[in-house]
Design an enzyme around this catalytic site. Structure first.
Site, PDB file in Angstrom:
ATOM      1  N   ASP A  79       1.033  -1.116   0.237  1.00 10.20           N
ATOM      2  CA  ASP A  79      -0.127   0.071  -0.075  1.00 10.20           C
ATOM      3  C   ASP A  79       0.951   1.252   0.102  1.00 10.20           C
ATOM      4  OD1 ASP A  79      -2.110  -1.642   0.084  1.00 10.20           O
ATOM      5  OD2 ASP A  79      -2.174  -1.658   2.525  1.00 10.20           O
TER       6      ASP A  79
HETATM    7  N1  URA Z   1      -1.323  -5.876   3.862  1.00 13.75           N
HETATM    8  C1  URA Z   1      -1.745  -4.753   3.908  1.00 13.75           C
HETATM    9  O1  URA Z   1      -2.809  -4.469   4.313  1.00 13.75           O
HETATM   10  N2  URA Z   1      -1.017  -3.956   3.219  1.00 13.75           N
HETATM   11  C2  URA Z   1       0.154  -3.921   2.801  1.00 13.75           C
HETATM   12  O2  URA Z   1       0.599  -3.184   2.015  1.00 13.75           O
HETATM   13  C3  URA Z   1       0.706  -5.547   2.516  1.00 13.75           C
HETATM   14  C4  URA Z   1      -0.113  -6.307   3.166  1.00 13.75           C
END
Ligand code: URA
Length: 234
Positions: free
Chosen positions: A103
């Site tokens: 993310d």
């Molecule tokens: N899980 C999440 O919620 N975000 C990420 O960036 C990676 C794994």
């Protein structure tokens, strides 16, 4: 095509550009049997290069370990935000891409490569490659909630996650979680399922490959030959 000697050795997985420059300066590198102390020496595929006595082979693909910083998107192109690809300044191959997504607000280990086969293997749901994350939570994680995460939780209607591994730290709101899948926002949604919010998330490892502690957010380096082997075995 001719390439600078330091760039070539970096892409052979010898080390970072500065480590390679030092090796060259210290007389550890030969080109066609002659010690060469100039990083800017131009070479091509007809030259035989050795480093510490070993013959070097140019990698068909490029592999980088990036400590992804916050605020950067895991994409090759974006009209608004900086992409992880824009952070990689000294690559020779043009078609590099991130292996999977973190993310925008997540930090940590991201592999950048142009090796589609390796990426496919690492991301294939059938291979169950482990991904370990460090999580800071808004409230303490109870033992009971950790048990639930370890058994699998429902993150949307009918979608139950596979069992995870939770490791506590000395700080009650900070834990590690290892998951074997890669669903959208998976870690955040797993903690949401037990009533908690993730306030900071960082990926620590993927398969057998561990994020280099010396890489600050935004920094990257080529994978070493050993790391590449570890990743292939993941
Ligand atoms: N899980 C999440 O919620 N975000 C990420 O960036 C990676 C794994």
């Amino acid at each position: 095509m001719k390439t600078r000697l330091d760039k070539y050795l970096t892409h052979c997985g010898v080390g970072t550009r500065s480590q390679v420059k030092l090796l060259i300066k210290n007389g550890k590198v030969t080109v066609d049997g002659e010690i060469t102390k100039k990083s800017e020496t131009k070479i091509d595929e007809n030259n035989i290069v050795t480093c510490n006595g070993e013959i070097m082979h140019y990698n068909e693909f490029e592999y980088f370990m990036l400590n992804k910083p916050k605020g950067v998107v895991s994409a090759t192109k974006d009209n608004v935000s900086t992409t992880v690809i824009e952070l990689i300044k000294d690559c020779t191959h043009k078609d590099i891409f991130p292996v999977g997504r973190l993310d925008k607000d997540t930090e940590g280990l991201l592999i950048i490569t142009d090796d589609g086969g390796l990426a496919h293997n690492l991301l294939s749901p059938k291979k169950h490659v482990d991904k370990k994350y460090f999580c800071r939570l808004d409230y303490e994680l109870s033992r009971q909630s950790a048990k639930k995460l370890e058994c699998g939780v429902e993150i949307e209607d009918g979608v139950i996650t596979k069992p995870a591994i939770v490791e506590f730290t000395s700080i009650p709101t900070e834990v590690f979680i290892t998951i074997h899948e890669g669903k959208f926002h998976q870690v955040k949604r797993m903690f949401n399922a037990v009533g908690l919010n993730v306030t900071y998330l960082k990926r620590m490892s993927m398969g057998n490959l561990v994020l280099d502690k010396d890489l600050l957010p935004g920094e990257y380096r080529p994978l070493t030959t050993e790391e590449l082997e570890l990743l292939r075995k993941s």
